[in-house]
Design a protein around this motif. Structure first.
Motif, PDB file in Angstrom:
ATOM      1  N   PRO A 168     -15.670   2.946  12.012  1.00  0.00           N
ATOM      2  CA  PRO A 168     -16.442   2.207  13.030  1.00  0.00           C
ATOM      3  C   PRO A 168     -15.867   0.790  13.154  1.00  0.00           C
ATOM      4  CG  PRO A 168     -17.880   3.368  11.504  1.00  0.00           C
ATOM      5  CD  PRO A 168     -16.498   3.428  10.917  1.00  0.00           C
ATOM      6  N   LEU A 169     -15.474   0.423  14.348  1.00  0.00           N
ATOM      7  CA  LEU A 169     -14.800  -0.849  14.543  1.00  0.00           C
ATOM      8  C   LEU A 169     -15.767  -2.007  14.557  1.00  0.00           C
ATOM      9  CD1 LEU A 169     -12.308   0.271  17.351  1.00  0.00           C
ATOM     10  CD2 LEU A 169     -11.832  -0.051  14.897  1.00  0.00           C
ATOM     11  N   ARG A 170     -15.395  -3.054  13.862  1.00  0.00           N
ATOM     12  CA  ARG A 170     -16.201  -4.256  13.925  1.00  0.00           C
ATOM     13  C   ARG A 170     -16.243  -4.750  15.373  1.00  0.00           C
ATOM     14  NH1 ARG A 170     -12.839  -5.873   9.590  1.00  0.00           N
ATOM     15  NH2 ARG A 170     -13.807  -5.529   7.533  1.00  0.00           N
ATOM     16  N   GLU A 171     -15.168  -4.618  16.053  1.00  0.00           N
ATOM     17  CA  GLU A 171     -15.061  -5.060  17.448  1.00  0.00           C
ATOM     18  C   GLU A 171     -14.732  -3.838  18.291  1.00  0.00           C
ATOM     19  OE1 GLU A 171     -12.066  -8.049  17.538  1.00  0.00           O
ATOM     20  OE2 GLU A 171     -13.155  -9.403  16.197  1.00  0.00           O
ATOM     21  N   PRO A 172     -15.751  -3.094  18.707  1.00  0.00           N
ATOM     22  CA  PRO A 172     -15.509  -1.834  19.432  1.00  0.00           C
ATOM     23  C   PRO A 172     -14.626  -2.014  20.672  1.00  0.00           C
ATOM     24  CG  PRO A 172     -17.803  -2.035  18.789  1.00  0.00           C
ATOM     25  CD  PRO A 172     -17.186  -3.363  18.490  1.00  0.00           C
ATOM     26  N   GLU A 173     -14.704  -3.180  21.301  1.00  0.00           N
ATOM     27  CA  GLU A 173     -13.916  -3.392  22.520  1.00  0.00           C
ATOM     28  C   GLU A 173     -12.411  -3.484  22.249  1.00  0.00           C
ATOM     29  OE1 GLU A 173     -15.037  -7.327  20.761  1.00  0.00           O
ATOM     30  OE2 GLU A 173     -16.018  -5.404  21.208  1.00  0.00           O
ATOM     31  N   SER A 174     -12.010  -3.595  20.978  1.00  0.00           N
ATOM     32  CA  SER A 174     -10.578  -3.717  20.645  1.00  0.00           C
ATOM     33  C   SER A 174      -9.893  -2.364  20.472  1.00  0.00           C
ATOM     34  CB  SER A 174     -10.408  -4.536  19.361  1.00  0.00           C
ATOM     35  OG  SER A 174     -10.964  -3.826  18.245  1.00  0.00           O
ATOM     36  N   GLY A 175     -10.649  -1.292  20.738  1.00  0.00           N
ATOM     37  CA  GLY A 175     -10.119   0.047  20.479  1.00  0.00           C
ATOM     38  C   GLY A 175      -8.820   0.351  21.216  1.00  0.00           C
ATOM     39  N   LYS A 176      -8.792   0.083  22.518  1.00  0.00           N
ATOM     40  CA  LYS A 176      -7.581   0.422  23.294  1.00  0.00           C
ATOM     41  C   LYS A 176      -6.371  -0.386  22.815  1.00  0.00           C
ATOM     42  CE  LYS A 176      -5.746   0.830  27.973  1.00  0.00           C
ATOM     43  NZ  LYS A 176      -4.467   0.324  27.580  1.00  0.00           N
ATOM     44  N   ALA A 177      -6.606  -1.688  22.596  1.00  0.00           N
ATOM     45  CA  ALA A 177      -5.491  -2.518  22.131  1.00  0.00           C
ATOM     46  C   ALA A 177      -5.025  -2.055  20.760  1.00  0.00           C
ATOM     47  CB  ALA A 177      -5.925  -3.978  22.067  1.00  0.00           C
TER      48      ALA A 177
ATOM     49  N   VAL B 136      -0.945  14.592  13.264  1.00  0.00           N
ATOM     50  CA  VAL B 136      -1.918  13.497  13.208  1.00  0.00           C
ATOM     51  C   VAL B 136      -2.424  13.246  14.615  1.00  0.00           C
ATOM     52  CG1 VAL B 136      -2.261  11.048  12.689  1.00  0.00           C
ATOM     53  CG2 VAL B 136      -0.833  12.459  11.183  1.00  0.00           C
ATOM     54  N   ARG B 137      -3.720  13.040  14.714  1.00  0.00           N
ATOM     55  CA  ARG B 137      -4.279  12.661  16.014  1.00  0.00           C
ATOM     56  C   ARG B 137      -5.091  11.393  15.835  1.00  0.00           C
ATOM     57  NH1 ARG B 137      -8.648  16.372  18.920  1.00  0.00           N
ATOM     58  NH2 ARG B 137     -10.018  15.253  17.460  1.00  0.00           N
ATOM     59  N   VAL B 138      -4.833  10.406  16.699  1.00  0.00           N
ATOM     60  CA  VAL B 138      -5.530   9.121  16.642  1.00  0.00           C
ATOM     61  C   VAL B 138      -6.312   8.964  17.938  1.00  0.00           C
ATOM     62  CG1 VAL B 138      -5.283   6.637  16.341  1.00  0.00           C
ATOM     63  CG2 VAL B 138      -3.650   8.193  15.249  1.00  0.00           C
ATOM     64  N   SER B 139      -7.593   8.569  17.789  1.00  0.00           N
ATOM     65  CA  SER B 139      -8.413   8.384  18.990  1.00  0.00           C
ATOM     66  C   SER B 139      -9.511   7.376  18.691  1.00  0.00           C
ATOM     67  CB  SER B 139      -9.013   9.726  19.444  1.00  0.00           C
ATOM     68  OG  SER B 139      -9.839  10.275  18.400  1.00  0.00           O
ATOM     69  N   VAL B 140     -10.207   6.938  19.714  1.00  0.00           N
ATOM     70  CA  VAL B 140     -11.369   6.060  19.585  1.00  0.00           C
ATOM     71  C   VAL B 140     -12.548   6.803  20.215  1.00  0.00           C
ATOM     72  CG1 VAL B 140     -12.453   3.878  20.235  1.00  0.00           C
ATOM     73  CG2 VAL B 140     -10.009   3.953  19.597  1.00  0.00           C
ATOM     74  N   VAL B 141     -13.540   7.090  19.385  1.00  0.00           N
ATOM     75  CA  VAL B 141     -14.702   7.839  19.858  1.00  0.00           C
ATOM     76  C   VAL B 141     -15.964   7.048  19.491  1.00  0.00           C
ATOM     77  CG1 VAL B 141     -16.012   9.983  19.698  1.00  0.00           C
ATOM     78  CG2 VAL B 141     -13.495  10.026  19.532  1.00  0.00           C
ATOM     79  N   ASP B 142     -16.718   6.686  20.525  1.00  0.00           N
ATOM     80  CA  ASP B 142     -17.972   5.963  20.314  1.00  0.00           C
ATOM     81  C   ASP B 142     -17.781   4.728  19.449  1.00  0.00           C
ATOM     82  OD1 ASP B 142     -19.278   7.895  21.830  1.00  0.00           O
ATOM     83  OD2 ASP B 142     -19.702   9.120  20.052  1.00  0.00           O
ATOM     84  N   GLY B 143     -16.722   3.986  19.712  1.00  0.00           N
ATOM     85  CA  GLY B 143     -16.469   2.752  18.984  1.00  0.00           C
ATOM     86  C   GLY B 143     -15.853   2.954  17.637  1.00  0.00           C
ATOM     87  N   GLU B 144     -15.488   4.209  17.326  1.00  0.00           N
ATOM     88  CA  GLU B 144     -14.862   4.505  16.060  1.00  0.00           C
ATOM     89  C   GLU B 144     -13.378   4.835  16.269  1.00  0.00           C
ATOM     90  OE1 GLU B 144     -18.372   6.439  13.274  1.00  0.00           O
ATOM     91  OE2 GLU B 144     -16.836   7.724  14.157  1.00  0.00           O
ATOM     92  N   LEU B 145     -12.547   4.286  15.401  1.00  0.00           N
ATOM     93  CA  LEU B 145     -11.142   4.692  15.349  1.00  0.00           C
ATOM     94  C   LEU B 145     -11.052   5.891  14.432  1.00  0.00           C
ATOM     95  CD1 LEU B 145      -8.113   4.159  15.987  1.00  0.00           C
ATOM     96  CD2 LEU B 145      -8.058   2.791  13.891  1.00  0.00           C
TER      97      LEU B 145
END
Length: 921
Positions: free
Chosen positions: A159-168, A52-61
């Motif tokens: 696509p994250l509702r809150e793109p800035e929350s990706g790292k957290a 499994v690989r998890v990442s955030v790309v262009d505001g998408e988880l």
């Protein structure tokens, strides 16, 4: 779906509400859990460990995984509630609702796969449904041509509702990965934005990750963390995993990952028979997990006492306790495995104690501190320290075993886990083979290893010697006392054993142990031994003897003592050669074995009880009892012809030399009476310098002895007489006609007799006596001159002169006094007063003498009859004073009457010539 909504307007509302319930309720915090279990199911379907690989790309988880790609049935499951396409029991998802967890972060989820992809969209659903506001997201779907990243088969894009929350969001997901890799065995690797976790192993599962490695020991749905050495790290709190975490809290030390029935939300178990059966099966499997743990660490897998954290926890704990109570899992001290009910465990922390009690306590389990409390829920029987003491009472063990026991208990006493009072009655092995119930009154021996080894086999009745191999400082804390060699030698029990040792050995007992122990005690006391040590039985050439009846094999006494002394049943024997070689000579001598003459010392003697020859006679010869006794023993054993050598031996050592020179001492007294020099008593000889004794005593022969030693032995320098034997010997010498004595020597000899303390009753009358002219006369014809006048009528060959105390001399010689002889004055005299004799008045004046009263009967020729013969005499007295009318007669009569007998010769001279010249000459 659109037709259904149109035909039933409430259906749209129901779907909207149901989806909202899943988003804000059951799956509000289970995003990665649900995606991970879908990835695990895909890996299982492909029969290949998944990645499994998890990442955030262009505001998408984005969550990509390997495994079976999306298929038609999977799409149908995604677009419907409670319609899962997974039918195998091994898969995790079952209800088809888990994907709803993505709605917590997005309204536009997409699932792309190598077989195709689908898109869900709240906006497009509103448009198609011609509705405003909230609508269901996961009911309508649209195709997409997007492909997953290379190397992966499927990817969920949110696509994250809150793109800035990706790292957290990524960081939060990372915390869940280790537990998910454990719960989902088909997942082998998870990569979160470059941070990689991997899983390896089957029974021992290792999770490797950026934060370090973690190991889990697993068994049939159970898992427990372990360290690199396999030591378990029990959990303090956890939740039931089915296999992903539920909300049912558990307090078990291990994690339960079990296929239990759960609610659709997967947060709670479903009560009922199925749950009970699943938990019972898990409890039985729990014993298997426990057995996988090293025996010494299994106690940590017993659930801790306390309130359960949930209904499931209470049920699970009771089931585990019941299984651990009945199934074997505890390793006993002897290596067997038993159930909790059969186990016995110490309730005190004494680490070294269980191995010592293994054969005494069936089912004894070696356990860490507090194990008795831990094992109480599984019916293990606690063993108190009082129980241990009961078990120890009456058992037989080697002393070394007891030492190990004391060492173990000492640690418990030091840590205050056991108080000394609790150990009252602790058995203590003694050196004589007995066991003492308690340490009080026991003696801990301080000394060399050799002494301890000897004492370990000695049997001294009444002496409670702790066996040296069992001795331990704990016993002192429990009341035992330390005893060094000096204190042991002062013990009455040791003295009693020594004094009985010869009798005991002759009755068949082995005396070697006691002999060795006592000799070692004496050696460790610096070769200082009590007087009674001489009674110690030691091996001799003719059996066993008292030490003070033995002589060292190389002792010079063997050449001095009479050979009869060493005959069978003789007074002495010789110490066994081999035994003598085993011990220092100084120790043997201190015990009483003779290397030379021994000295008996007593600083406060009370009676003649020192075993000296003729001691009572010596004691009686003294004017008063001796203040001290310093004497030489065994003088009576010297051979008659060995006295010169014996005297040299006595002079060779300071202690015997001092005893020989002790005033009024026994040694000097005994030698003078019983020693023999050239066949004669020492008093029969005179020193070369004692010339005045010539004729009466012969000069001592040259025996190679110093004059001082001869003098100490009793060789004469004078006429001193201290015994009846001395007096009798002197009388024999005086009566020996073969000896030529001067009259003066004879007179001195008679004076010595008078001055001696000899008892007349003990002295025999001599047959011959030495008379005044130096000759020897038959005693029947001799008299002792006690008054001067008979001398003129007696033959000098009859007179025994006595200058002092003639009565005592006459008594000693059994002779009559001269004054007792019958005599008669046969001539006639005329009374003349002294004042009527002018010549005498002149002499008295010249000499300053007072004329006495009265006067003599003056005879022209004075004659007396004595023994039938008539004799002319110058003067006489028979109650009346008689004097011949001569200067000699008047002078003697006057000197006697005036009381100036010593002036008789001057008075005679002045009567013959009264001139001053006579007085001056």
């Amino acid at each position: 779906m659109l037709r259904a909504w149109q035909d039933s307007p409430t259906r749209l509302t129901e779907d909207t509400n149901a989806e909202r319930d899943l988003r804000v309720g059951a799956y509000r915090d289970r995003l990665f859990v649900e995606l991970a279990q879908n990835a695990a199911d895909a890996a299982f379907a492909a029969k290949t460990p998944g990645r499994v690989r998890v990442s955030v790309v262009d505001g998408e988880l984005r969550v990509a995984n390997t495994g079976a790609p999306l298929d038609t049935r999977g799409v149908e499951s995604l677009a419907s509630l409670r319609a899962s396409a997974k039918e195998q029991q091994e898969t995790v998802g079952r209800f088809g609702v888990g994907f709803a967890a993505v709605l917590t972060v997005t309204d536009e989820p997409r699932v792309v796969s190598t077989t195709g992809g689908v898109v869900f969209s709240a906006g497009r659903t509103r448009q198609e449904a011609q509705r405003d506001g909230e609508v269901p997201v996961l009911r309508l779907l649209w195709p997409t041509d997007e492909q997953p990243p290379t190397g992966y088969d499927t990817e969920v894009r949110l696509p994250l509702r809150e793109p800035e929350s990706g790292k957290a969001l990524l960081d939060g997901l990372a915390t869940e990965i280790p537990d998910l890799l454990l719960a989902l065995p088909w997942l082998a690797e998870v990569d979160v934005d470059g941070r990689v976790w991997t899983r390896s192993g089957d029974q021992l599962v290792e999770i490797h990750g950026p934060g370090g490695d973690r190991r889990w020991l697993t068994h049939e749905g159970w898992a427990i963390p372990v360290d690199p050495d396999g030591v378990p790290l029990p959990l303090e709190e956890d939740v039931l995993h089915a296999p992903t975490p539920t909300d049912d809290a558990l307090s078990l030390p291990a994690r339960l990952i079990a296929p239990v029935p759960v609610e659709p939300s997967r947060r709670r178990v479903l009560p009922g028979a199925a749950l009970t059966a699943a938990l019972e099966a898990a409890a039985k499997d729990y014993v298997g997990l426990v057995r996988e743990i090293p025996a010494e660490h299994r106690f940590s897998l017993v659930p801790a006492a306390g309130f359960p954290r949930s209904t499931v926890d209470a049920q699970m704990r009771d089931l585990v306790f019941a299984v651990l109570e009945e199934e074997p899992w505890l390793s006993t001290q002897d290596g067997a495995e038993i159930s909790g009910r059969r186990a016995r465990v110490l309730d005190v922390d004494v680490p070294g104690l269980p191995p010592l009690l293994a054969d005494l306590v069936p089912g004894l389990v070696p356990a860490p501190p507090g194990a008795a409390r831990v094992l109480k829920p599984v019916s293990a029987q606690p063993l108190t320290i009082e129980d241990v003491l009961d078990l120890l009472t009456g058992i037989g063990r080697e002393p070394e075993w007891w030492h190990r026991l004391y060492a173990a208990l000492a640690v418990a006493v030091d840590t205050h886990d056991v108080s000394p009072a609790q150990l009252d009655g602790l058995p203590v092995p003694l050196s004589d083979g007995r066991t003492l119930p308690g340490a009080r009154g026991a003696l801990l021996v301080d000394g060399s290893n050799e002494l301890l080894a000897l004492l370990s086999d000695v049997d001294v009745p009444g002496l409670r010697l702790v066996h040296p191999a069992a001795a331990h400082p704990l016993l002192e804390r429990l009341g035992a006392k330390h005893a060094d060699a000096h204190q042991l030698l002062e013990a009455d029990q040791v003295q009693f054993a020594v004094e009985r040792s010869v009798e005991d050995v002759r009755s068949g007992m082995d005396g070697m142990n006691l002999a060795g122990a006592v000799l070692r005690l004496i050696a460790e006391c610096g070769d200082q031994a009590p007087e009674w040590a001489g009674a110690l039985a030691l091996p001799a050439e003719d059996g066993w003897r008292r030490a003070d009846e033995l002589v060292l094999p190389e002792s010079p006494l063997l050449d001095v003592f009479d050979p009869e002394v060493f005959e069978e049943d003789g007074a002495m024997s010789v110490l066994d050669d081999e035994f003598a070689e085993d011990w220092p000579q100084s120790t043997l001598v201190a015990t009483g074995v003779l290397d030379s003459f021994a000295v008996v010392r007593d600083e406060e003697p009370h009676e003649p009880d020192h075993g000296l020859p003729d001691e009572e006679s010596w004691w009686d010869s003294l004017d008063r009892p001796p203040l001290t006794v310093a004497a030489v023993r065994d003088l009576d054993l010297v051979a008659d012809d060995a006295w010169p050598a014996a005297l040299r031996l006595l002079a060779a050592r300071p202690e015997t030399w001092q005893a020989l020179h002790t005033p009024d001492g026994h040694a000097r007294w005994w030698l003078a009476r019983y020693a023999l020099l050239a066949g004669e008593a020492p008093g029969s000889w005179r020193l070369p310098g004692a010339a005045e004794l010539t004729g009466l005593y012969d000069e001592v022969p040259d025996l190679g002895l110093s004059e001082d030693l001869l003098l100490a032995a009793g060789v004469r320098t004078g006429l001193g007489l201290s015994t009846v034997e001395d007096a009798a010997d002197l009388l024999d010498r005086l009566g020996d006609a073969g000896r030529t004595l001067s009259p003066g020597l004879a007179a001195r000899a008679h004076r010595a007799l008078v001055e001696s303390d000899v008892d007349v009753e003990e002295l025999g009358a001599p047959a011959r006596v030495r008379v005044a002219d130096g000759s020897v006369a038959e005693a029947e014809h001799a008299v002792v001159l006690d008054v001067p006048w008979p001398a003129a009528a007696l033959d000098a060959a009859r007179i025994v002169a006595a200058t002092e105390d003639p009565e005592r001399l006459a008594e000693l010689l059994d002779l009559p006094l001269a004054s007792s002889l019958t005599a008669e004055v046969t001539s006639t005299g005329e009374y003349v007063p002294w004042a009527g004799l002018p010549a005498l008045r002149l002499v008295a004046d010249q000499l300053g003498l007072v004329l006495p009263d009265g006067g003599p009967l003056l005879h022209d020729s004075l004659t007396v009859t004595l023994d039938g013969a008539e004799h002319d005499v110058p003067w006489w007295t028979d109650g009346r004073l008689h004097a011949a009318d001569t200067s000699e007669g008047l002078a003697r009569a006057f000197a006697w009457a005036a009381g100036h007998w010593a002036e008789r010769y001057r008075i005679t001279a002045l009567l013959d010539d009264p001139s001053p010249r006579t007085l001056l000459n």
